[in-house]
Design an enzyme around this catalytic site. Structure first.
Site, PDB file in Angstrom:
ATOM      1  N   GLU A  97      88.372  21.049  13.869  1.00 25.91           N
ATOM      2  CA  GLU A  97      89.201  20.792  12.613  1.00 25.91           C
ATOM      3  C   GLU A  97      90.617  20.770  12.756  1.00 25.91           C
ATOM      4  OE1 GLU A  97      87.687  23.451   9.706  1.00 25.91           O
ATOM      5  OE2 GLU A  97      86.126  21.966   9.147  1.00 25.91           O
ATOM      6  N   LYS A 132      90.151  23.807  18.131  1.00 28.42           N
ATOM      7  CA  LYS A 132      89.520  25.205  17.329  1.00 28.42           C
ATOM      8  C   LYS A 132      88.072  25.467  17.874  1.00 28.42           C
ATOM      9  CE  LYS A 132      88.326  26.353  12.429  1.00 28.42           C
ATOM     10  NZ  LYS A 132      88.410  25.893  10.939  1.00 28.42           N
ATOM     11  N   GLN A 133      87.018  24.368  17.940  1.00 26.74           N
ATOM     12  CA  GLN A 133      85.767  24.587  18.479  1.00 26.74           C
ATOM     13  C   GLN A 133      85.302  23.541  19.123  1.00 26.74           C
ATOM     14  OE1 GLN A 133      85.844  23.919  13.981  1.00 26.74           O
ATOM     15  NE2 GLN A 133      83.379  23.989  14.323  1.00 26.74           N
ATOM     16  N   TRP A 154      77.577  21.075   7.477  1.00 27.78           N
ATOM     17  CA  TRP A 154      77.024  20.402   8.315  1.00 27.78           C
ATOM     18  C   TRP A 154      76.254  21.489   9.283  1.00 27.78           C
ATOM     19  CZ3 TRP A 154      79.135  19.836  13.932  1.00 27.78           C
ATOM     20  CH2 TRP A 154      80.062  20.681  14.184  1.00 27.78           C
ATOM     21  N   ASP A 155      76.839  22.679   8.939  1.00 26.04           N
ATOM     22  CA  ASP A 155      76.096  23.903   9.692  1.00 26.04           C
ATOM     23  C   ASP A 155      74.614  23.866   9.556  1.00 26.04           C
ATOM     24  OD1 ASP A 155      78.800  24.146   8.834  1.00 26.04           O
ATOM     25  OD2 ASP A 155      78.876  26.378   8.785  1.00 26.04           O
TER      26      ASP A 155
HETATM   27  C1  BGC Z   1      84.466  25.197  10.750  1.00 27.58           C
HETATM   28  C2  BGC Z   1      83.656  24.152  10.211  1.00 27.58           C
HETATM   29  C3  BGC Z   1      82.450  24.731   9.447  1.00 27.58           C
HETATM   30  C4  BGC Z   1      82.859  25.602   8.346  1.00 27.58           C
HETATM   31  C5  BGC Z   1      81.823  26.206   7.744  1.00 27.58           C
HETATM   32  C6  BGC Z   1      85.043  25.928   9.496  1.00 27.58           C
HETATM   33  O1  BGC Z   1      85.804  26.859   9.937  1.00 27.58           O
HETATM   34  O2  BGC Z   1      85.652  24.752  11.372  1.00 27.58           O
HETATM   35  O3  BGC Z   1      83.075  23.440  11.369  1.00 27.58           O
HETATM   36  O4  BGC Z   1      81.650  23.838   8.901  1.00 27.58           O
HETATM   37  O5  BGC Z   1      84.118  26.587   8.927  1.00 27.58           O
HETATM   38  O6  BGC Z   1      81.288  27.105   8.702  1.00 27.58           O
END
Ligand code: BGC
Length: 751
Positions: free
Chosen positions: A456, A570-571, A314-315
């Site tokens: 996540e 985490k984010q 999804w990035d």
């Molecule tokens: C992040 C995800 C991301 C993925 C790839 C993971 O560490 O939590 O949101 O899509 O990395 O960048």
């Protein structure tokens, strides 16, 4: 302006980092910033976009091509290699204006220089100029040959390799082990002096050099895979490259990059560090961009290797697409077309899990194949694989895909995408999200249960805020597309409804949109709970959590990680929403949620810092905005990122943070937004910036925007088909083709 990122001195322990930092590429292939003598051990890789392979049940990952830049050189018997001989001086660099890597190593008796690139337009062509300048008279011997000993995480992926001389070139063919896709490479070497002999395994060069004399070896390569729509004979291609010659190839490559930069360049004035960091971030994104195809998007680690299975996440839609939408819409089209092209893979995944519609892959590879496994991380204590639910529960990916597609339509007005499969994607994503939802009769609402949101660390939660908001956005996009077709192409709508057997779903999905539960801010505190029950989790800071870590690189997420039962995230999740859609939340709600979630974020993902920067700009929290921006924009320059989760290596470049940095600069500080009534510019430059300028393209109208601390100037392109209208600091502004309009932007008007 040529921005050179240069590393002085030799630090062998940095080979892994520099491989990513000094990456170059052309979207077809990414070449890690390694030296000509480097091999697999130093993580040398030429990662091919869109070519994946699985070997012996390992993870599917991209294939690294045989390395045509491998040179073994000796001078008077001494290896001209930093692996064997300590150089007197050494520098290695990448030029961001033209994506060229270079090195200069002084081995006392002889000095080696090299410059190499992957041609931006002739994308199958790679070229290297390698020179040896003798300080004393002596004999230079070289062997130049494509090297198969390249970095492989779950390989080797190439089989049935054969080397053979052909038409003065050395041709190497091989096939991938899973699908038997052929990789075909031809190399040709032309030397300025001495004797060159082509044998079955390489070019052998011997030259007697006088003191001060230079031997120049120009090395050309042509690289193809059999699935390329323009697959051709590499021998002819490399012969043609050699006929053009290194200088001419470099000149045309450079011209093409200059042209590209003119279309995208963002300029920050009054802050060199920020300007350089942003330019470098954009450079890294561009070298991994598929300009030429809609069969791939940009992998989570770009073309810097095989990490994250070379997969597209999804990035792309959320972090990278915005830059392309505003400056290179034709590339944005490729990125969203990738999802149209992979719809069948998404349908198959929905079926696999017992749902309808399109469940896009969390880690999407070619043809929409799923790279994601069920066990993604090993427990650092027991070594046992941990069951993770990234693949199964990150359903927001389908909402993100729909959102990205609709954003493309809003920005470009290009209906062809909708007509050529885009509307079908929107319909199928809506159907999938509907089939995932639960109707709670007692609450009279639909809920999204058992999902993993943007954060996540908390898997399998109910009503994750980001997921529910994006589901709503996907449903709006679906409705928007249906309405558009109804008005502009009613036959197409009818055809789609019939072909997808959608007539019964239509009213149900419209009801789903109306009655979908989206958590709202607490009326007293303004806080939005990230998911049901999040506020009941243990409340502690990331530092307090880190103090409980027993082993370095311990995974903090599910199933048993330290963050799981806590409020440490985490984010950005809630703040991702308030950063992306600030107009939909009052300032006090944005601020309350920033103040709550920011101190509870561990930033375990490179997707986090840029979003907190953007959220901070939108909250008017300048003290957070700039530092977070700088941190995101310098991430790959400074290498301040996680390299391991458990025993899993996750290093490489970070395109999401690169695109995210652009978002902070242009959408944040530049205040660019596309709202219901059109484009808006509400800038809020950091104090130290005297100016910010960027190109802008909207619905076929182009301009360059120059912002200072108190003015906004819009220079409309001469070629524009009509006037460009936008709102600048809440004032309506119109620029006719070729016209420049300047408006004051008083401080009070700023968000
Ligand atoms: C992040 C995800 C991301 C993925 C790839 C993971 O560490 O939590 O949101 O899509 O990395 O960048």
């Amino acid at each position: 302006m040529n921005t050179i990122i240069c590393e002085e001195g030799l630090r062998p322990e940095q080979a892994e980092f520099l491989g990513s930092k000094l990456l170059m590429g052309n979207g077809y292939v990414g070449c890690r910033g390694t030296l000509e003598e480097y091999r697999a051990e130093q993580l040398t890789a030429l990662t091919m976009a869109g070519l994946f392979d699985q070997k012996d049940g390992g993870w599917r990952e991209p294939v690294n091509a045989p390395n045509p830049f491998w040179v073994q050189a000796r001078f008077n018997g001494t290896p001209l290699s930093v692996l064997d001989t300590q150089p007197v001086s050494h520098r290695q660099w990448v030029e961001t204006d033209c994506a060229c890597q270079g090195r200069e190593s002084d081995f006392s008796a002889a000095r080696v220089t090299a410059r190499r690139f992957a041609h931006r337009e002739q994308r199958h062509i790679l070229a290297l100029r390698y020179t040896v300048q003798a300080a004393v008279a002596g004999t230079c011997e070289m062997k130049i040959a494509p090297d198969l000993c390249v970095w492989d995480i779950n390989g080797p992926h190439l089989e049935q390799t054969s080397f053979r001389p052909e038409g003065g070139a050395l041709r190497v063919t091989a096939v991938t082990s899973e699908l038997g896709t052929a990789v075909d490479l031809a190399q040709l070497v032309s030397c300025s002096c001495g004797r060159t002999e082509l044998r079955g395994d390489g070019f052998y060069i011997t030259a007697e050099l006088a003191a001060g004399q230079t031997l120049t070896a120009d090395i050309y390569a042509a690289l193809y895979k059999s699935t390329d729509p323009d697959a051709a004979d590499p021998v002819r291609a490399v012969q043609s490259a050699a006929r053009q010659g290194f200088d001419a190839l470099l000149a045309s490559h450079r011209r093409s990059w200059e042209q590209l930069w003119r279309q995208v360049q963002v300029k920050i004035e009054g802050d060199e560090q920020a300007d350089l960091a942003l330019r470098y971030s954009m450079y890294l994104l561009l070298v991994s961009t598929p300009f030429h195809t809609d069969r791939v998007a940009i992998p989570a680690r770009g073309l810097s290797g095989q990490v994250y299975k070379g997969a597209m996440f999804w990035d792309t839609e959320l972090y990278m697409l915005p830059m392309f939408l505003a400056s290179l819409p034709q590339v944005a089209r490729n990125l969203v077309r990738y999802r149209v092209n992979t719809l069948d893979g998404a349908r198959a995944k929905a079926r696999e899990y017992g749902y309808r519609g399109a469940f896009y892959q969390w880690e999407s590879q070619e043809d929409g194949r799923d790279g994601c496994t069920e066990y993604n991380i090993n427990d650092i204590f027991t070594g046992r694989p941990l069951r993770t639910y990234f693949r199964d529960k990150q359903i927001h990916i389908s909402a993100d895909v729909a959102f990205g597609l609709w954003e493309y339509f809003r920005w470009t007005g290009d209906e062809s995408l909708l007509l050529e499969g885009g509307a079908e994607v929107l319909f199928e994503c809506a159907r999938f999200l509907y089939s995932w939802s639960y109707y709670k009769p007692e609450k009279k609402r639909y809920e999204m249960l058992d999902v993993t949101g943007a954060d996540e660390y908390h898997e399998r939660v109910n009503n994750d805020f980001y997921t529910n908001v994006m589901t709503k956005k996907a449903l709006e996009a679906f409705r928007g597309a249906a309405d558009y077709l109804q008005t502009h192409a009613p036959d197409r709508l009818e055809e789609l409804l019939d072909r997808l057997n959608f007539r019964e779903d239509l009213p149900a999905i419209l009801e789903f949109e109306r009655e979908l539960y989206v958590p709202s801010p607490d009326p007293k505190t303004g806080l939005i709970e990230q998911y049901d029950g999040h506020f009941r989790m243990e409340d502690l800071t990331p530092d307090e959590l880190r103090a409980r870590i027993l082993r370095p690189n311990e995974y903090l997420g599910s199933p048993v990680g330290l963050a799981v039962q806590t409020q440490v995230i985490k984010q950005a999740d809630v703040c991702l929403v308030t950063a992306l859609f600030p107009q939909e939340y009052p300032p006090e709600v944005r601020r309350a949620n920033f103040r709550y979630y920011e101190p509870r974020t561990e930033h375990g993902s490179s997707l986090s810092g840029c979003i907190y920067a953007l959220a901070a700009v939108k909250c008017g929290l300048a003290e957070y905005a700039y530092p977070y921006f700088l941190q995101a924009a310098t991430l790959d320059l400074a290498g301040a990122y996680k390299r391991y989760v458990g025993d899993l290596y996750i290093g490489g470049t970070h395109p999401a943070a690169n695109g995210g940095s652009w978002m902070v600069a242009v959408r944040g500080f530049g205040g660019l937004s596309l709202q219901q009534d059109g484009l808006h510019l509400d800038p809020a430059l950091p104090q130290g910036w005297s100016g910010l300028s960027f190109p802008l393209c909207w619905q076929g109208l182009r301009c360059r925007v120059h912002i200072t601390q108190d003015t906004v100037r819009v220079e409309a392109d001469r070629e524009n088909p009509g006037p460009l209208r936008l709102q600048v600091c809440a004032l309506a502004c119109q620029a006719a083709p070729g016209e420049t309009v300047e408006l004051p932007c008083p401080k009070e008007a700023k968000p």
